[in-house]
Design an enzyme around this catalytic site. Sequence first.
Site, short mmCIF file in Angstrom:
data_model
loop_
_atom_site.label_atom_id
_atom_site.label_comp_id
_atom_site.label_asym_id
_atom_site.label_seq_id
_atom_site.Cartn_x
_atom_site.Cartn_y
_atom_site.Cartn_z
N CYS A 134 0.93 -1.21 0.03
CA CYS A 134 -0.09 -0.03 0.05
C CYS A 134 0.85 1.24 0.05
O CYS A 134 1.39 1.56 -1.10
CB CYS A 134 -1.00 -0.01 1.25
SG CYS A 134 -2.07 0.88 1.08
N HIS A 173 -3.43 -5.64 2.21
CA HIS A 173 -2.93 -5.66 3.84
C HIS A 173 -3.58 -6.99 4.37
O HIS A 173 -4.12 -7.80 3.72
CB HIS A 173 -3.51 -4.62 4.39
CG HIS A 173 -2.90 -3.22 4.29
ND1 HIS A 173 -1.80 -2.78 4.86
CD2 HIS A 173 -3.14 -2.04 3.49
CE1 HIS A 173 -1.57 -1.64 4.52
NE2 HIS A 173 -2.47 -1.08 3.59
N1 GLN Z 1 -2.15 7.03 1.96
C1 GLN Z 1 -2.27 5.89 1.18
C2 GLN Z 1 -3.54 5.90 0.28
O1 GLN Z 1 -4.70 6.03 1.03
C3 GLN Z 1 -1.91 4.64 1.53
C4 GLN Z 1 -2.77 4.22 2.52
C5 GLN Z 1 -2.26 2.72 3.12
O2 GLN Z 1 -1.05 2.62 3.24
N2 GLN Z 1 -3.18 2.14 3.85
O3 GLN Z 1 -3.61 5.64 -0.76
#
Ligand code: GLN
Length: 234
Positions: A92, A191
């Site tokens: 992510c 995740h």
């Molecule tokens: N900030 C990023 C997004 O929302 C990554 C989010 C995350 O790692 N869960 O795209």
Amino acid sequence: MKTIKIAHLYPKLLNIYGDIGNIITLKKRCEWRNLNVEINEINIGDPIKEHDIYFIGGGQDKQQIEVSKELLKHKDFLLEQRDKLAVFLGICGGYQLFGNYYQPKNEEKILGIELIDAYTVAGEKRFIGNVTVKTDFVEPNSLVGFENHSGLTFLEGETIPLGTVAVGYGNNGKDFSEGARYKNVFGTYLHGSFLPKNPHFADYLIELALGTKPDDINSEIEFKTHYSLINKKY
Ligand code: GLN
């Protein structure tokens, strides 16, 4: 006997939705095979030495800004490692930093380290839920996980997706692609955590790091989890 060295990059800043489970899975699956494994946490200000596997988790924009600045200091070294076919896994927010940049809404562009040819722009909607991906380079040919992001990632050049989304949004909710790969660099929005639910992918990374297929081990429970999540909608 070779020791598999794993660098856990910036766990104090990028580590949400159980991303640490990826490190635990790699460690356990090596130990269960009596392979030597060493985990090194790399935090802000630490030097980065040569490792076989580099892992980075996800987080919010604020943490990504801090990590981006630090990663850029190590960009040349990490590109060199990529070209030596070291293994990288980014989840992510960490995946976004493997690309060229992430452009948040109304904020400065966050630069990535260009391990893969990809860019990310803030979207209007947050993609949250379970994801099932159909892939073609690991067996079984499915990946499962949980996504929570608003960034939309687009791949370019020689960077190709991990697979096609069957459930969920994936990279951008438009082209059905999920994740990215180039050389031995892998990025994904999955995740929750990714490797415990996809033991075949964990073993694939271990195989790339070892340069040979690791011994078979009993993964009945892990695969039960994997199959129970396929096509599960949120
Ligand atoms: N900030 C990023 C997004 O929302 C990554 C989010 C995350 O790692 N869960 O795209």
